[in-house]
Design an enzyme around this catalytic site. Structure first.
Site, PDB file in Angstrom:
ATOM      1  CG  LEU A 252      -2.019  -1.105   1.176  1.00 33.44           C
ATOM      2  CD1 LEU A 252      -2.697  -1.231   2.546  1.00 33.44           C
ATOM      3  CD2 LEU A 252      -3.046  -0.788   0.100  1.00 33.44           C
ATOM      4  CG  HIS A 253       3.954   1.177  -2.900  1.00 35.08           C
ATOM      5  ND1 HIS A 253       5.061   0.644  -2.288  1.00 35.08           N
ATOM      6  CD2 HIS A 253       3.600   0.292  -3.873  1.00 35.08           C
ATOM      7  CE1 HIS A 253       5.374  -0.513  -2.867  1.00 35.08           C
ATOM      8  NE2 HIS A 253       4.500  -0.741  -3.827  1.00 35.08           N
ATOM      9  CG  ASP A 254       0.723   5.730  -4.388  1.00 33.24           C
ATOM     10  OD1 ASP A 254       1.940   5.888  -4.192  1.00 33.24           O
ATOM     11  OD2 ASP A 254       0.234   5.532  -5.511  1.00 33.24           O
TER      12      ASP A 254
END
Ligand SMILES: [Ca+2]
Length: 330
Positions: A252-254
């Protein structure tokens, strides 16, 4: 120093959620921004990255509709990086669309100009949250360098600072690799920057079990998001057979960068002086983060995330996404 109760943001995104095989984390980042009571989304700007900019713009408008926020303005941005020719729309890269339009005709003005207008109209009020290649932001800074001192903060997902991608074909993290010149310009701008890099974001994972929980929620977004998540995890498993991290879950980078805007305590931050390699034969987009440990150290130009409270973030994320569907219920 206390944070204001609500942070007003401009979200700059290369959203691909809704397109088969496209990255889902921009979509979850937008959903989280809409869902978090501490965040007010003033404007969304789109840019070439996970998909070509017209597709990104269309999917962003569709997702805002799905999230019950069609009132949020969306401005279409750059179709290519500043200097390189890399683009999702490579065969048609020279096709020129009228500026400030998209498939729906609802896009008011060009992204970089809209960023300049909005930030300069209310100095110190707006936070730029950048979860895509930094082309629009670099263009805005080139048009009006005072944006650097007028923006409340730039919070970005980008770079990999304490580790390495270990992928020769993409030595820099994706956002920096796509437009390394833009990333370098943003770090040279003098703006207050917090950067959440891949080495930290890839520790926060969405699993198939999380997706199943979302699918069981009462509203439409959960089911849509769960289907997109399953598809994206399967895509990553096929594309990265040698990477254990990519089996059974996705990063869940962003969303982590969005969460850090109003929940900075979820991460550990460290001052650094970051430079981005633009022309390296083997190192395009690689971020060099000086942690300022020597007596000759220069001044910091940002703070980088060096650690994350994974459980606290995951709980917050799932709670907020679940809350979206509760809001939808009659
Ligand atoms: Ca993104």
């Amino acid at each position: 120093m206390g944070q204001p109760l609500t942070r007003r943001i401009i979200l700059d995104t290369d959203l691909g959620m809704g397109q088969p095989g496209s990255d889902i984390d921009d979509g979850f980042a937008l959903a989280l921004a809409v869902a978090d009571p501490g965040i007010d989304v003033d404007l969304v700007t789109t840019v070439n990255g996970n998909a070509d900019v017209d597709t990104v713009t269309r999917l962003t408008l569709e997702l805002l509709q799905r999230l019950g926020r069609p009132d949020v303005p969306v401005a279409r941005g750059a179709a290519t990086p500043l200097l390189s020719r890399w683009s999702r729309a490579a065969p048609d890269v020279r096709r020129v669309d009228p500026p400030g339009t998209d498939a729906s005709g609802r896009s008011p003005g060009h992204a970089a100009l809209r960023i300049v207008e909005r930030v300069m109209a209310e100095p110190g009020e707006l936070t730029l949250v950048c979860i895509a290649p930094l082309t629009n932001v670099a263009l805005a800074l080139a048009i009006e360098p005072r944006v650097a001192r007028s923006v409340a903060e730039i919070v970005m997902m980008g770079g990999v600072f304490l580790e390495h991608t270990n992928v020769a074909a993409m030595p820099g993290e994706f956002n920096f690799w796509v437009d390394p010149h833009a990333a370098a310009a943003v770090f040279d701008s003098g703006a207050p920057i917090r950067a959440v890099g891949l080495d930290v974001t890839r520790r926060v994972r969405l699993t198939r079990a999380h997706a199943a929980r979302m699918a069981g929620s009462a509203g439409g977004f959960g089911r849509f998001a769960a289907a997109c998540t399953d598809e994206w995890i399967s895509h990553n498993e096929r594309m990265n057979p040698g990477d254990e991290r990519e089996q059974g879950s996705c990063a869940l980078h962003d969303p982590l960068a969005v969460a850090s805007v109003v929940h900075p305590e979820l991460l550990t931050w460290r001052p650094a002086r970051v430079a981005v390699e633009t022309d390296g034969r083997h190192t395009r987009g690689v971020a060099v983060a000086d942690l300022l440990t020597t007596s000759e150290a220069a001044e910091p130009n940002c703070r980088i995330a060096v650690d994350v409270n994974v459980d606290a973030f995951t709980d917050l994320f799932l709670d907020r996404i679940h809350g979206l569907d509760q809001k939808d219920r009659p």
